[in-house]
Motif scaffolding. Structure first.
Motif, mmCIF file in Angstrom:
data_model
loop_
_atom_site.group_PDB
_atom_site.id
_atom_site.type_symbol
_atom_site.label_atom_id
_atom_site.label_comp_id
_atom_site.label_asym_id
_atom_site.label_seq_id
_atom_site.Cartn_x
_atom_site.Cartn_y
_atom_site.Cartn_z
ATOM 1 N N ALA A 221 28.503 -1.129 67.436
ATOM 2 C CA ALA A 221 28.797 -0.812 66.034
ATOM 3 C C ALA A 221 27.515 -0.684 65.219
ATOM 4 O O ALA A 221 27.399 0.193 64.351
ATOM 5 C CB ALA A 221 29.700 -1.888 65.436
ATOM 6 N N GLN A 222 26.549 -1.536 65.492
ATOM 7 C CA GLN A 222 25.310 -1.530 64.713
ATOM 8 C C GLN A 222 24.425 -0.321 64.991
ATOM 9 O O GLN A 222 23.443 -0.103 64.285
ATOM 10 C CB GLN A 222 24.536 -2.827 64.960
ATOM 11 N N ARG A 223 24.791 0.480 65.978
ATOM 12 C CA ARG A 223 24.064 1.731 66.194
ATOM 13 C C ARG A 223 24.259 2.685 65.014
ATOM 14 O O ARG A 223 23.405 3.514 64.728
ATOM 15 C CB ARG A 223 24.540 2.404 67.482
ATOM 16 N N TRP A 224 25.421 2.542 64.338
ATOM 17 C CA TRP A 224 25.738 3.455 63.238
ATOM 18 C C TRP A 224 26.066 2.744 61.927
ATOM 19 O O TRP A 224 26.097 3.372 60.874
ATOM 20 C CB TRP A 224 26.933 4.335 63.633
ATOM 21 N N PHE A 225 26.319 1.438 61.986
ATOM 22 C CA PHE A 225 26.706 0.689 60.787
ATOM 23 C C PHE A 225 25.750 -0.488 60.603
ATOM 24 O O PHE A 225 25.789 -1.454 61.369
ATOM 25 C CB PHE A 225 28.156 0.199 60.918
ATOM 26 N N GLY A 226 24.898 -0.363 59.578
ATOM 27 C CA GLY A 226 23.800 -1.305 59.444
ATOM 28 C C GLY A 226 23.934 -2.359 58.368
ATOM 29 O O GLY A 226 22.985 -3.110 58.121
ATOM 30 N N TYR A 227 25.097 -2.459 57.701
ATOM 31 C CA TYR A 227 25.257 -3.495 56.683
ATOM 32 C C TYR A 227 25.278 -4.876 57.341
ATOM 33 O O TYR A 227 25.409 -5.019 58.554
ATOM 34 C CB TYR A 227 26.559 -3.289 55.909
ATOM 35 N N TYR A 228 25.202 -5.880 56.501
ATOM 36 C CA TYR A 228 25.179 -7.271 56.949
ATOM 37 C C TYR A 228 26.404 -7.595 57.803
ATOM 38 O O TYR A 228 27.517 -7.155 57.507
ATOM 39 C CB TYR A 228 25.149 -8.193 55.729
ATOM 40 N N ALA A 229 26.188 -8.354 58.891
ATOM 41 C CA ALA A 229 27.289 -8.766 59.773
ATOM 42 C C ALA A 229 27.076 -10.211 60.207
ATOM 43 O O ALA A 229 25.952 -10.707 60.237
ATOM 44 C CB ALA A 229 27.363 -7.859 60.994
ATOM 45 N N ASP B 75 32.514 -10.427 61.544
ATOM 46 C CA ASP B 75 32.814 -9.914 60.213
ATOM 47 C C ASP B 75 31.682 -8.988 59.787
ATOM 48 O O ASP B 75 30.507 -9.353 59.879
ATOM 49 C CB ASP B 75 32.947 -11.060 59.202
ATOM 50 N N PHE B 76 32.051 -7.807 59.324
ATOM 51 C CA PHE B 76 31.070 -6.810 58.887
ATOM 52 C C PHE B 76 31.241 -6.599 57.390
ATOM 53 O O PHE B 76 32.275 -6.096 56.936
ATOM 54 C CB PHE B 76 31.292 -5.487 59.629
ATOM 55 N N SER B 77 30.237 -6.981 56.623
ATOM 56 C CA SER B 77 30.311 -6.836 55.175
ATOM 57 C C SER B 77 30.398 -5.362 54.781
ATOM 58 O O SER B 77 29.764 -4.504 55.403
ATOM 59 C CB SER B 77 29.083 -7.470 54.520
ATOM 60 N N SER B 78 31.202 -5.084 53.776
ATOM 61 C CA SER B 78 31.269 -3.715 53.257
ATOM 62 C C SER B 78 30.300 -3.526 52.086
ATOM 63 O O SER B 78 30.307 -2.473 51.440
ATOM 64 C CB SER B 78 32.714 -3.382 52.824
ATOM 65 N N GLU B 79 29.496 -4.543 51.836
ATOM 66 C CA GLU B 79 28.391 -4.440 50.890
ATOM 67 C C GLU B 79 27.094 -4.577 51.675
ATOM 68 O O GLU B 79 27.023 -5.361 52.629
ATOM 69 C CB GLU B 79 28.483 -5.532 49.814
ATOM 70 N N PRO B 80 26.046 -3.866 51.306
ATOM 71 C CA PRO B 80 24.843 -3.811 52.138
ATOM 72 C C PRO B 80 24.177 -5.155 52.412
ATOM 73 O O PRO B 80 23.707 -5.402 53.517
ATOM 74 C CB PRO B 80 23.906 -2.889 51.350
ATOM 75 N N ASP B 81 24.149 -6.050 51.433
ATOM 76 C CA ASP B 81 23.315 -7.247 51.549
ATOM 77 C C ASP B 81 24.108 -8.532 51.720
ATOM 78 O O ASP B 81 23.588 -9.618 51.463
ATOM 79 C CB ASP B 81 22.394 -7.365 50.334
ATOM 80 N N GLY B 82 25.336 -8.481 52.134
ATOM 81 C CA GLY B 82 26.086 -9.698 52.387
ATOM 82 C C GLY B 82 27.466 -9.675 51.777
ATOM 83 O O GLY B 82 27.837 -8.759 51.040
ATOM 84 N N PHE B 83 28.251 -10.711 52.067
ATOM 85 C CA PHE B 83 29.629 -10.796 51.598
ATOM 86 C C PHE B 83 29.653 -11.149 50.108
ATOM 87 O O PHE B 83 29.008 -12.101 49.671
ATOM 88 C CB PHE B 83 30.395 -11.847 52.387
ATOM 89 N N ASN C 132 32.139 -11.736 46.524
ATOM 90 C CA ASN C 132 33.484 -12.165 46.153
ATOM 91 C C ASN C 132 34.171 -11.143 45.251
ATOM 92 O O ASN C 132 34.664 -11.458 44.173
ATOM 93 C CB ASN C 132 33.429 -13.532 45.470
ATOM 94 N N PHE C 133 34.158 -9.900 45.680
ATOM 95 C CA PHE C 133 34.894 -8.850 44.991
ATOM 96 C C PHE C 133 35.228 -7.761 45.996
ATOM 97 O O PHE C 133 34.604 -7.658 47.065
ATOM 98 C CB PHE C 133 34.109 -8.282 43.806
ATOM 99 N N SER C 134 36.195 -6.951 45.680
ATOM 100 C CA SER C 134 36.630 -5.883 46.576
ATOM 101 C C SER C 134 35.674 -4.701 46.495
ATOM 102 O O SER C 134 35.302 -4.266 45.403
ATOM 103 C CB SER C 134 38.045 -5.428 46.213
ATOM 104 N N SER C 135 35.303 -4.188 47.640
ATOM 105 C CA SER C 135 34.392 -3.046 47.677
ATOM 106 C C SER C 135 35.081 -1.789 47.153
ATOM 107 O O SER C 135 36.284 -1.591 47.346
ATOM 108 C CB SER C 135 33.896 -2.804 49.103
ATOM 109 N N LYS C 136 34.297 -0.954 46.508
ATOM 110 C CA LYS C 136 34.809 0.288 45.932
ATOM 111 C C LYS C 136 33.950 1.469 46.389
ATOM 112 O O LYS C 136 32.868 1.307 46.929
ATOM 113 C CB LYS C 136 34.799 0.219 44.397
ATOM 114 N N ASN C 137 34.498 2.658 46.158
ATOM 115 C CA ASN C 137 33.767 3.910 46.343
ATOM 116 C C ASN C 137 33.103 4.000 47.711
ATOM 117 O O ASN C 137 33.753 3.856 48.728
ATOM 118 C CB ASN C 137 32.755 4.081 45.205
ATOM 119 N N GLU C 138 31.763 4.244 47.728
ATOM 120 C CA GLU C 138 31.100 4.511 48.999
ATOM 121 C C GLU C 138 31.108 3.299 49.922
ATOM 122 O O GLU C 138 31.124 3.439 51.155
ATOM 123 C CB GLU C 138 29.653 4.988 48.783
ATOM 124 N N ASN C 139 31.132 2.085 49.365
ATOM 125 C CA ASN C 139 31.168 0.906 50.225
ATOM 126 C C ASN C 139 32.550 0.706 50.841
ATOM 127 O O ASN C 139 32.674 0.240 51.977
ATOM 128 C CB ASN C 139 30.746 -0.329 49.441
#
Length: 348
Positions: free
Chosen positions: A242-250, A268-276, A278-285
């Motif tokens: 997965a990390q070959r193509w998805f580089g956010y925090y895991a 667990d793979f964060s949908s925000e670049p720099d970590g988990f 406490n809010f729901s990700s929107k748009n590009e994330n």
């Protein structure tokens, strides 16, 4: 009248005041450390029971699926063997038919005929040797014919056994699928549309046993994520793919969890670049999470994925996407529990 003079309040030094202010800020916002960043996925008791059932049913489903694939492979090999045996049988039969026709036209001298017609000892030996060669050739033709016929019968029996094995595995998978459906329905897990990315990358398949089943693995290799624990070799493989193509925090290993994290079988793979967060990700994330979930679903058979949870939905091997809510309220009420801030994947 005596005046009472109150003592003057002593003000803290500037550095001490700054320390107090920083401490207060930390209490309000929380430290951005890994320990504080780990999502708390624990939901209601129903959700906990459902996750436990998913773990068991999905694992058995993948085992049955592996045995089914192995059986199909064996059947294909047996069909090729059957075709070769039938070709050998046809050639041997044609040779015997040709030989029988020639013998009928010309007549065949038996041993006594050869003996009686010989005019000298040398001729007798010569004719005896020729007769032996003809007999050996005839016997070889018949032996090849019988051997090919036996192989055909044996191979057909083996193919029938593989078909029976496939029926058994399909029945087992159907039973496990129904168990999964019941577990999901207990928490309102009705069927929903999931994420399908037609351009999702293809992962390198994890190693299987020769019979198509998955090797039993323990939490035996280092977790390369900041969690700094142990994970199974297959989980590590899925993570690195997965990390070959998805580089956010895991983050993978987590002690004390009731699910697969302490077993080293979940990440667990964060949908925000720099970590988990406490809010729901929107748009590009959120789109990032959609694509990551699609990646694991597409490669489930290759990586041994039991289930994926993302944005109030769970995908289970053999069952597809279903609604998922740990909090029991509106989607996103609990970003960690509803998985609106991270993609969870559990590996067999």
């Amino acid at each position: 009248m005596t005046l009472t003079v109150h003592p003057r309040r002593r003000f803290a030094s500037v550095p001490a005041l700054l320390a107090v202010l920083v401490a207060a800020a930390v209490l309000v916002t929380g430290l951005p450390s890994t320990a504080h960043a780990e999502p708390n996925e624990v939901g209601s008791s129903k959700v906990a029971q459902m996750r436990k059932t998913l773990d068991s049913a999905a694992a058995q489903y993948l085992e049955a699926e592996g045995m089914l694939e192995a059986s199909k492979t064996q059947q294909r090999e047996l069909n090729q063997k059957l075709t070769a045996a039938e070709n050998r049988y046809a050639r041997a039969r044609a040779s015997i038919v040709k030989y029988a026709a020639e013998a009928y036209k010309t007549g065949r001298l038996g041993v006594f005929g050869v003996m009686l017609n010989a005019t000298s000892p040398d001729q007798l030996l010569s004719r005896s040797a020729a007769l032996e060669r003809m007999t050996a050739r005839d016997e070889a033709r018949i032996s090849e014919y019988v051997s090919a016929r036996d192989e055909i019968d044996h191979t057909k029996s083996a193919i029938d056994a593989q078909v029976a094995e496939q029926s058994k595995q399909l029945a087992e998978m159907t039973k496990l699928r129904k168990a999964t459906e019941r577990a999901l329905s207990a928490v309102g897990g009705y069927a929903v549309d999931g994420w399908v990315d037609p351009y999702a990358k293809t992962a390198v398949a994890a190693k299987r046993n020769r019979d198509g089943s998955w090797p039993r693995e323990s939490c035996s290799v280092d977790d390369p994520t900041p969690a700094n624990g142990c994970i199974t070799p297959r989980t590590r493989h899925a993570l690195l793919q997965a990390q070959r193509w998805f580089g956010y925090y895991a983050s993978c290993y987590r002690p004390g969890d009731m699910y697969e994290h302490p077993k080293g079988r979940a990440c667990d793979f964060s949908s925000e670049p720099d970590g988990f967060k406490n809010f729901s990700s929107k748009n590009e994330n959120r789109l990032y999470g959609d694509k990551l979930a699609s990646f694991f679903v597409k490669n489930a058979n290759r990586l041994g994925v039991m289930y994926v949870i993302w944005y109030c939905k769970v995908w289970v091997a053999g069952s597809g996407w279903k609604r998922y809510s740990a909090a029991g309220g509106s989607c996103g009420d609990s970003p960690a529990g509803d998985h609106t801030n991270h993609v969870h994947v559990s590996i067999l």
